[in-house]
Design an enzyme around this catalytic site. Sequence first.
Site, PDB file in Angstrom:
ATOM      1  N   ASP A 139       0.820  -1.206   0.000  1.00  0.00           N
ATOM      2  CA  ASP A 139       0.000   0.000   0.000  1.00  0.00           C
ATOM      3  C   ASP A 139       0.860   1.265   0.000  1.00  0.00           C
ATOM      4  O   ASP A 139       1.804   1.388   0.790  1.00  0.00           O
ATOM      5  CB  ASP A 139      -0.905  -0.016   1.243  1.00  0.00           C
ATOM      6  CG  ASP A 139      -1.785   1.215   1.348  1.00  0.00           C
ATOM      7  OD1 ASP A 139      -2.679   1.375   0.509  1.00  0.00           O
ATOM      8  OD2 ASP A 139      -1.562   2.013   2.283  1.00  0.00           O
ATOM      9  N   ALA A 140       0.531   2.219  -0.858  1.00  0.00           N
ATOM     10  CA  ALA A 140       1.076   3.583  -0.859  1.00  0.00           C
ATOM     11  C   ALA A 140       2.567   3.635  -0.541  1.00  0.00           C
ATOM     12  O   ALA A 140       2.994   4.236   0.440  1.00  0.00           O
ATOM     13  CB  ALA A 140       0.295   4.454   0.123  1.00  0.00           C
ATOM     14  N   VAL A 141       3.368   3.021  -1.406  1.00  0.00           N
ATOM     15  CA  VAL A 141       4.814   3.007  -1.153  1.00  0.00           C
ATOM     16  C   VAL A 141       5.431   4.403  -1.225  1.00  0.00           C
ATOM     17  O   VAL A 141       6.526   4.629  -0.702  1.00  0.00           O
ATOM     18  CB  VAL A 141       5.544   2.051  -2.120  1.00  0.00           C
ATOM     19  CG1 VAL A 141       5.107   0.616  -1.902  1.00  0.00           C
ATOM     20  CG2 VAL A 141       5.343   2.475  -3.575  1.00  0.00           C
ATOM     21  N   HIS A 142       4.721   5.345  -1.864  1.00  0.00           N
ATOM     22  CA  HIS A 142       5.236   6.725  -1.904  1.00  0.00           C
ATOM     23  C   HIS A 142       5.262   7.343  -0.513  1.00  0.00           C
ATOM     24  O   HIS A 142       5.950   8.343  -0.298  1.00  0.00           O
ATOM     25  CB  HIS A 142       4.380   7.578  -2.846  1.00  0.00           C
ATOM     26  CG  HIS A 142       2.913   7.494  -2.577  1.00  0.00           C
ATOM     27  ND1 HIS A 142       2.099   6.577  -3.203  1.00  0.00           N
ATOM     28  CD2 HIS A 142       2.121   8.188  -1.728  1.00  0.00           C
ATOM     29  CE1 HIS A 142       0.862   6.712  -2.754  1.00  0.00           C
ATOM     30  NE2 HIS A 142       0.842   7.681  -1.862  1.00  0.00           N
ATOM     31  N   GLU A 151       1.649   0.045  -4.847  1.00  0.00           N
ATOM     32  CA  GLU A 151       0.734   1.145  -5.132  1.00  0.00           C
ATOM     33  C   GLU A 151       1.538   2.431  -4.964  1.00  0.00           C
ATOM     34  O   GLU A 151       2.070   2.697  -3.890  1.00  0.00           O
ATOM     35  CB  GLU A 151      -0.457   1.167  -4.182  1.00  0.00           C
ATOM     36  CG  GLU A 151      -1.417   2.312  -4.506  1.00  0.00           C
ATOM     37  CD  GLU A 151      -2.305   2.724  -3.341  1.00  0.00           C
ATOM     38  OE1 GLU A 151      -3.367   3.315  -3.606  1.00  0.00           O
ATOM     39  OE2 GLU A 151      -1.947   2.461  -2.184  1.00  0.00           O
ATOM     40  N   HIS A 153      -8.520   7.105 -13.876  1.00  0.00           N
ATOM     41  CA  HIS A 153      -8.998   8.488 -13.911  1.00  0.00           C
ATOM     42  C   HIS A 153      -9.352   8.911 -15.341  1.00  0.00           C
ATOM     43  O   HIS A 153     -10.404   9.511 -15.582  1.00  0.00           O
ATOM     44  CB  HIS A 153      -7.934   9.433 -13.344  1.00  0.00           C
ATOM     45  CG  HIS A 153      -7.555   9.145 -11.926  1.00  0.00           C
ATOM     46  ND1 HIS A 153      -8.302   8.336 -11.090  1.00  0.00           N
ATOM     47  CD2 HIS A 153      -6.494   9.569 -11.180  1.00  0.00           C
ATOM     48  CE1 HIS A 153      -7.729   8.277  -9.905  1.00  0.00           C
ATOM     49  NE2 HIS A 153      -6.626   9.002  -9.935  1.00  0.00           N
ATOM     50  N   GLY A 203     -15.123   3.483  -2.508  1.00  0.00           N
ATOM     51  CA  GLY A 203     -15.343   3.813  -1.101  1.00  0.00           C
ATOM     52  C   GLY A 203     -15.023   5.237  -0.729  1.00  0.00           C
ATOM     53  O   GLY A 203     -15.506   5.735   0.295  1.00  0.00           O
TER      54      GLY A 203
END
Length: 613
Positions: free
Chosen positions: A261-264, A298, A327, A395
């Site tokens: 999740d969200a490696v940034h 991600e 998007h 969500g």
Amino acid sequence: MQVNERNIGLNFNLNQDAVVKVWAPLAEKVALQVEGREPILLQKDCYGYFSLITNGISAGERYWFLLDDDKQLPDPTSLAQPDGVHGASMAINLHYDWTDSSWLNPPLNDYLIYELHVGTFSTESDFSGIERHLDHLVDLGITAIELMPLGSFPGNRNWGYDGVFPYAVQHSYGGPKGLQQLVDACHKRGLAVILDVVYNHLGPEGNYLSEYGPYFTDKYHTPWGKAVNFDDQDCDGVREFVIENVLMWFRDFHIDALRLDAVHAIKDFSAVHVLQEIRQQTDRLMELTGRRHYLIAESDLNDPRYITSVAQQGMGMDAQWVDEFHHALRVSAGEARKGYYLDFNGLPDLAKSYRDAYVYTGNYSLERRRKFGKDASTHPAQQFIVFSQNHDQIGNRLLGERSSTLYSYEMQKLLAAAVLFSPYIPMLFMGEEWGETNPFYYFVSHTDKGLIEMVREGRKQEFAAMHAAGEAIDPQAEDTFNASRLNWDLLTDPNHQVLYQFYKKLISLRKSNSVLAANDRSAVKAQVLGSQQVLVLTRGLQNDTGQVICLMNFSEQPQQVSYPTGKTTDLYLMVDSASPQWHGPQASPEIWKQTQGITLQSASFVAYSTSHD
């Protein structure tokens, strides 16, 4: 670091003695407190570790760690929290009689992913409910399921990103043994298992890590407060905590891939980034076991360094999610250009994503107010995962609406085909294959009243930033969770069943057609036809047998399309979403003659092949 066995926490050796090792550099003394017995003191080792081998605890018993005689805390590497995140840990023997010795994790190129949330996927809300529906997924053509995070969280209702025990499988889902049984059952049916893991933050309630050591640092700011300490003082124990977790899922649970999740938001300026070390240790494990495992990131940075090998100074991830494809696709379908959709221009950007994966490759971003991204065109197609909806994109809407309630029946089919005929790895979100109409809300079940109000207020602020009008759904309410559960009875409705069959058809074609299955990025062309809101996606080179031409009409009117230039043979229909077979208004011709144009119905997808097979 040994990769062939679990090196931290409470584990059992062949003699059924408990081998205990805990990192607690802030403590002078650590003792094992088994319920109903006197504490057993651990030996103080180097670098903040304490250890013990004892026959004073058996599998199934509850225990705590006692720090400096006054802090009674659950095990930070607990494998089970049957009494919740504030309760005692349970000793678990991870041995399992696996039946998947012949299982081979398929190449990433063959992955067709189905993301699901354990709690809302079935009426059982646990692993057994998933197992009951595995034949449905096999029938659909899925090759890999992706489980949203399983680390123990407060209560029984949560997306999983508020987990506070990364090693402990949520008890209400079935615990560690339930997960092992599910993975074994998936492999028996030819399904790989991806697990979503969170290493960039931990949830706020039940997070006792800071009592043990400096797991967090204020060197960096993240949306969740202090960053996980990957490069500050005493970070070695934190890095081992995370890397051991990765190895455990692969080795002891036979998980095939991890989605990070969200490696940034992982802040690390070490000479060897923690992601690189995860890659290196995973490679060591694969050499030892002969099993193949993937690491999927991600990231919202559009930085191909994350999917570049460690040997080439990259992070070594095998693949990544591509939100920008989503998007651009949604704006093409009519999504209002506000919030993070502001940066996307619809079809031109979708065409660019088909060609380049990233939309922003150094061009100026209005949302970020700067140039953003880097070209990744040299990376193969199997390094990118695309979708028309996922847990985040549904969500994090005000009303948790799925595509089925936002778009027409015809547009839903077009969105499905746009993803499944892309050159990238496709991912579906649970229920989309039959047009599930129940929402998928964000939900929690915290016990801290102050935290509950903070979550409620935070959601309101997020929706305000997206310019969403209306009253936010209460994430704490049990009704919010129940409303998000899949309605499997919809599969008996003719329209929903036809949509399901349409998905099956697209997936079957993707697997059986040599051009679509090859996912050759060098053989992808995408162009927009003027102002018609029609995108033409070509898969395969000019001289390929069975070159595929996909026509996507995102407009609300039928559009006339001329025979493709450069083609010298008739084209043969593969699939037409507007066909009455799929409850559409009118079918396209079975053979597209060189001298003819065709009429694309509104919100439709048509694919032709140069081969008659």
